[in-house]
Motif scaffolding. Sequence first.
Motif, mmCIF file in Angstrom:
data_model
loop_
_atom_site.group_PDB
_atom_site.id
_atom_site.type_symbol
_atom_site.label_atom_id
_atom_site.label_comp_id
_atom_site.label_asym_id
_atom_site.label_seq_id
_atom_site.Cartn_x
_atom_site.Cartn_y
_atom_site.Cartn_z
ATOM 1 N N CYS A 125 -4.682 -1.245 5.602
ATOM 2 C CA CYS A 125 -3.896 -0.128 5.368
ATOM 3 C C CYS A 125 -4.498 0.427 4.284
ATOM 4 C CB CYS A 125 -2.522 -0.160 5.343
ATOM 5 S SG CYS A 125 -1.955 -0.980 6.694
ATOM 6 N N ILE A 126 -4.851 1.920 4.585
ATOM 7 C CA ILE A 126 -5.494 2.649 3.367
ATOM 8 C C ILE A 126 -4.721 3.739 2.626
ATOM 9 C CG2 ILE A 126 -7.920 3.789 2.817
ATOM 10 C CD1 ILE A 126 -8.845 2.313 4.991
ATOM 11 N N GLY A 127 -4.562 3.784 1.447
ATOM 12 C CA GLY A 127 -3.980 5.089 1.028
ATOM 13 C C GLY A 127 -3.222 4.695 -0.342
ATOM 14 N N ASP A 128 -3.444 5.319 -1.269
ATOM 15 C CA ASP A 128 -2.801 5.344 -2.835
ATOM 16 C C ASP A 128 -1.079 5.264 -2.551
ATOM 17 O OD1 ASP A 128 -5.030 5.408 -3.613
ATOM 18 O OD2 ASP A 128 -5.080 7.303 -4.511
ATOM 19 N N GLU A 129 -0.930 6.173 -1.627
ATOM 20 C CA GLU A 129 0.562 6.244 -1.587
ATOM 21 C C GLU A 129 1.468 4.876 -1.173
ATOM 22 O OE1 GLU A 129 -1.487 7.372 0.681
ATOM 23 O OE2 GLU A 129 -0.978 7.180 2.683
ATOM 24 N N LEU A 130 0.653 4.076 -0.540
ATOM 25 C CA LEU A 130 1.186 2.732 -0.234
ATOM 26 C C LEU A 130 1.408 1.913 -1.822
ATOM 27 C CD1 LEU A 130 -0.613 2.024 2.962
ATOM 28 C CD2 LEU A 130 1.838 2.416 2.764
ATOM 29 N N LEU A 131 0.168 1.956 -2.491
ATOM 30 C CA LEU A 131 0.028 1.220 -3.707
ATOM 31 C C LEU A 131 0.992 1.652 -4.665
ATOM 32 C CD1 LEU A 131 -1.823 -1.195 -3.388
ATOM 33 C CD2 LEU A 131 -2.742 0.675 -2.042
ATOM 34 N N ILE A 132 1.356 2.852 -4.746
ATOM 35 C CA ILE A 132 2.382 3.445 -5.845
ATOM 36 C C ILE A 132 3.873 3.386 -5.233
ATOM 37 C CG2 ILE A 132 0.673 4.802 -6.938
ATOM 38 C CD1 ILE A 132 2.068 7.467 -5.756
ATOM 39 N N GLY A 133 4.038 2.836 -3.952
ATOM 40 C CA GLY A 133 5.351 2.597 -3.394
ATOM 41 C C GLY A 133 6.173 3.979 -3.181
ATOM 42 N N GLN A 134 5.061 4.692 -2.847
ATOM 43 C CA GLN A 134 5.730 6.226 -2.283
ATOM 44 C C GLN A 134 6.033 5.947 -0.884
ATOM 45 O OE1 GLN A 134 2.951 9.600 -2.312
ATOM 46 N NE2 GLN A 134 4.451 10.815 -1.878
ATOM 47 N N VAL A 135 5.355 5.254 -0.055
ATOM 48 C CA VAL A 135 5.615 5.278 1.431
ATOM 49 C C VAL A 135 5.892 3.916 1.798
ATOM 50 C CG1 VAL A 135 4.500 5.819 3.643
ATOM 51 C CG2 VAL A 135 4.633 7.554 1.964
ATOM 52 N N VAL A 136 6.925 3.686 2.722
ATOM 53 C CA VAL A 136 6.995 2.348 3.306
ATOM 54 C C VAL A 136 5.981 2.343 4.370
ATOM 55 C CG1 VAL A 136 8.656 0.919 4.361
ATOM 56 C CG2 VAL A 136 9.486 2.358 2.671
ATOM 57 N N ASN A 137 5.388 0.991 4.526
ATOM 58 C CA ASN A 137 4.356 0.864 5.608
ATOM 59 C C ASN A 137 4.877 0.495 6.909
ATOM 60 O OD1 ASN A 137 1.847 -0.046 6.597
ATOM 61 N ND2 ASN A 137 1.217 -1.061 5.181
ATOM 62 N N THR A 138 5.463 1.404 7.601
ATOM 63 C CA THR A 138 5.914 1.131 8.804
ATOM 64 C C THR A 138 4.961 1.142 9.948
ATOM 65 O OG1 THR A 138 6.528 3.550 9.069
ATOM 66 C CG2 THR A 138 8.030 2.118 8.485
ATOM 67 N N ASN A 139 3.679 1.604 9.542
ATOM 68 C CA ASN A 139 2.639 1.615 10.491
ATOM 69 C C ASN A 139 2.011 -0.075 10.784
ATOM 70 O OD1 ASN A 139 1.916 4.141 10.884
ATOM 71 N ND2 ASN A 139 0.839 4.441 9.072
ATOM 72 N N ALA A 140 2.128 -0.787 9.621
ATOM 73 C CA ALA A 140 1.518 -1.995 9.824
ATOM 74 C C ALA A 140 2.521 -2.890 10.559
ATOM 75 C CB ALA A 140 1.459 -2.667 8.396
ATOM 76 N N THR A 141 3.956 -2.580 10.446
ATOM 77 C CA THR A 141 4.969 -3.287 11.147
ATOM 78 C C THR A 141 4.829 -2.891 12.478
ATOM 79 O OG1 THR A 141 6.330 -2.908 9.061
ATOM 80 C CG2 THR A 141 7.393 -3.840 11.369
ATOM 81 N N PHE A 142 4.739 -1.731 12.967
ATOM 82 C CA PHE A 142 4.438 -1.358 14.330
ATOM 83 C C PHE A 142 3.204 -1.994 15.131
ATOM 84 C CE2 PHE A 142 2.287 1.302 17.394
ATOM 85 C CZ PHE A 142 3.254 1.449 18.288
ATOM 86 N N LEU A 143 2.136 -1.859 14.405
ATOM 87 C CA LEU A 143 0.949 -2.380 14.901
ATOM 88 C C LEU A 143 1.046 -3.965 15.101
ATOM 89 C CD1 LEU A 143 -1.927 -1.922 16.062
ATOM 90 C CD2 LEU A 143 -2.888 -1.744 13.635
ATOM 91 N N ALA A 144 1.684 -4.602 14.103
ATOM 92 C CA ALA A 144 1.348 -6.035 14.128
ATOM 93 C C ALA A 144 2.160 -6.432 15.386
ATOM 94 C CB ALA A 144 2.089 -6.552 12.665
#
Lengths: 416, 416
Positions: free
Chosen positions: B15-34
């Motif tokens: 998953c690519i994106g600064d917003e994930l590393l600064i905790g701005q956005v919850v990574n629901t994409n990875a959960t759905f895809l997994a």
Amino acid sequence: MKNFEENIKTAHIICIGDELLIGQVVNTNATFLAHTLNLYGIFVEKIIAVPDDAQAISQAVADSFAHTNIIFTIGGLGPTKDDITKKVLCDYFQTVLVESGEVKQHVQTLYANRPCLLNHLTESQWLVPKDAKIFKNRVGSAPIMLFEKNGKQLFAFPGVPYEMKVAVNEQIIPFLQQQHNNKIIHKTLILHGVGESVLAEKIATWEDALPINIRLAYLPDNGVLRLRLSGYDTSEEAIDEKINTLYPLIEPYYIGEGETKTIEQILGDLLKANHQTIATAESCTGGKLASLLNKWSGSSAFYMGSVIAYDNSVKRDVLGVDETILQTKGAVSEETAKAMALGVRQLLHTDFAIATTGVAGPTGGTPTKPVGTVWISWATPTEVVAKEFRFGNERETITDRACKQAIVQMITLLKN
Amino acid sequence: MKNFEENIKTAHIICIGDELLIGQVVNTNATFLAHTLNLYGIFVEKIIAVPDDAQAISQAVADSFAHTNIIFTIGGLGPTKDDITKKVLCDYFQTVLVESGEVKQHVQTLYANRPCLLNHLTESQWLVPKDAKIFKNRVGSAPIMLFEKNGKQLFAFPGVPYEMKVAVNEQIIPFLQQQHNNKIIHKTLILHGVGESVLAEKIATWEDALPINIRLAYLPDNGVLRLRLSGYDTSEEAIDEKINTLYPLIEPYYIGEGETKTIEQILGDLLKANHQTIATAESCTGGKLASLLNKWSGSSAFYMGSVIAYDNSVKRDVLGVDETILQTKGAVSEETAKAMALGVRQLLHTDFAIATTGVAGPTGGTPTKPVGTVWISWATPTEVVAKEFRFGNERETITDRACKQAIVQMITLLKN
């Protein structure tokens, strides 16, 4: 002036658990920890999720230590046989498990009233690594551990979100603050009604004049834009001075401040300060707006209640929307929205009321009222206004955006 | 019989994106895809999040290809300058960007009615890698790409959750199915009122007799337990045969089936099938239960509405709870819960009603009614029952668990 870069440390977060890899659980732990560390001045360069597998865990730790000096692991500290993190980390750091009287006593006290739970916790919970620093888990049984070796640090947290949060806030951040002597101050302004690129143009001159140790971040969130100023080795006054010169530029968009403050909390604060109350009447948002308004402790001071009028009969019989309006203008109309807001304000005897009615889809759209059409109305002691929106085509996004608009426009009304 | 192991492929998600590393956005994409990949027979061995940084992205791709043949990247495909994934992947796979007339036309059609949006999309959106297979992004502008080299595959998705989901479901899973010819069948049973370990003991003999190509997974979720049977290279009938011998063992706990079916959908299905309706009266859950019941399209067939009676005056004036009950028994009591359920059932003319009242905390607890105490009541055409629960000490957990119990117990009542 010290260069702010010197203060920034980097870290990796390694999340452990099969449930993450099969997509059973959303990784909110990583988001919370990354956000907290970021504010504290630790930049998370990588977040990794691996299964409950010894080889995968120790490989991930080794890989990460090749690139960073600080690792935070989350998960795998429970008493069941698939929880192997503690054992794996002991092997990695070449230490052994020993009984901790302190942890044993804490766990026994914690579960004194729940013997059946205590029964299920084997002695494994009070075995701790001989060479690790142990932090108390105030609300759970698995202690937090800090392994150190050759200038590398590894903090291990349990995966239960509440336990992890309490430990980070109460134990680890104060510990890191003491150890690293970081001095970072954040101030976050919350804006509405302006996009990132438009605002960046408007405040370009101001932004360019910021000293190198005060950094600005744009954090957009579905119609709300947060502006975070972070000062490294500076004073609260220095940041406030900068913000004071910013206010005039952002005045039309400004709705409040606070890093973790939500827009519903800002609305609640305003209402509480004025000893005023609010209610909602919801059709398409179906209770989502209500649950945002009462999500936070203390909401009973300003939030009275709601009528979720999903069916038209409820709009008519409970909220008093005229049957003629429903028949001629339809449930999704300016007239219905206004009647709902007025109706719930009167029924629940509040100062303010918000009403929503729309087509959340995926079915029910028409050429004139396509899916995504939402009417929102705001009733105050002196007036009732309503506005039409188009919020895209996905049910969840439509209702989320409707709630956001309902709240920010109410804030704007209250401020004026 | 082919060994099921042969059918299982592994993959990494990056998953690519600064917003994930600064905790701005919850990574629901990875959960759905997994979750989706797991059902399809691709086991995700690692999920990685990296910032919008060329070196970090290409290093993560190289690291992952050392351990797996399939990578899915998510994010960084937008038109803004921080979206660099496409360029980085082109460099990695040694190909160049060329204009795609097809993508250009699609984007122009998609945004025909929104010229201001189209304006912001530079031609970068219809530049595609020369040597990649392109999949259409039906609901967005960034095409999905498949890079292939030396037996390795990399699928690149945009990070907008809705676009990613549509592409995975409509394009990528069918493509993978055709390519790999996987034959996996899942059946998921949903149970309530039994823990994982207790159930495992009860069905041990049955489980041990499963053939090697039918696998069982226990998926616990806050009081609800899902049992998933996965058959590899087998028939629907073979799985059904096994399930038929399982039913008698799990009968007291069984509430429904379906991998992605939620308990509120099961309740909705039951009500719809009987042409029955429901309403809720909520105090401590504050609209959360309502919004679960109307979260899904089609809920207007059985869900009429709710009264969120946060303040006692609303319990009294709108729901008709006797003032004497509120004074003598308190708002959090069996009597109040029952009166709320009966009140809303009568007010909204429904067949069934659920009421909740409790202490969500963190304040408001007393020795006899500590934080976490919740009374739930269920009213049917013939009776009204209520039950007291203790749901721990965290506000969000308390209200979540109250909603789950409210729904599963209603299902049980309907089934009997």
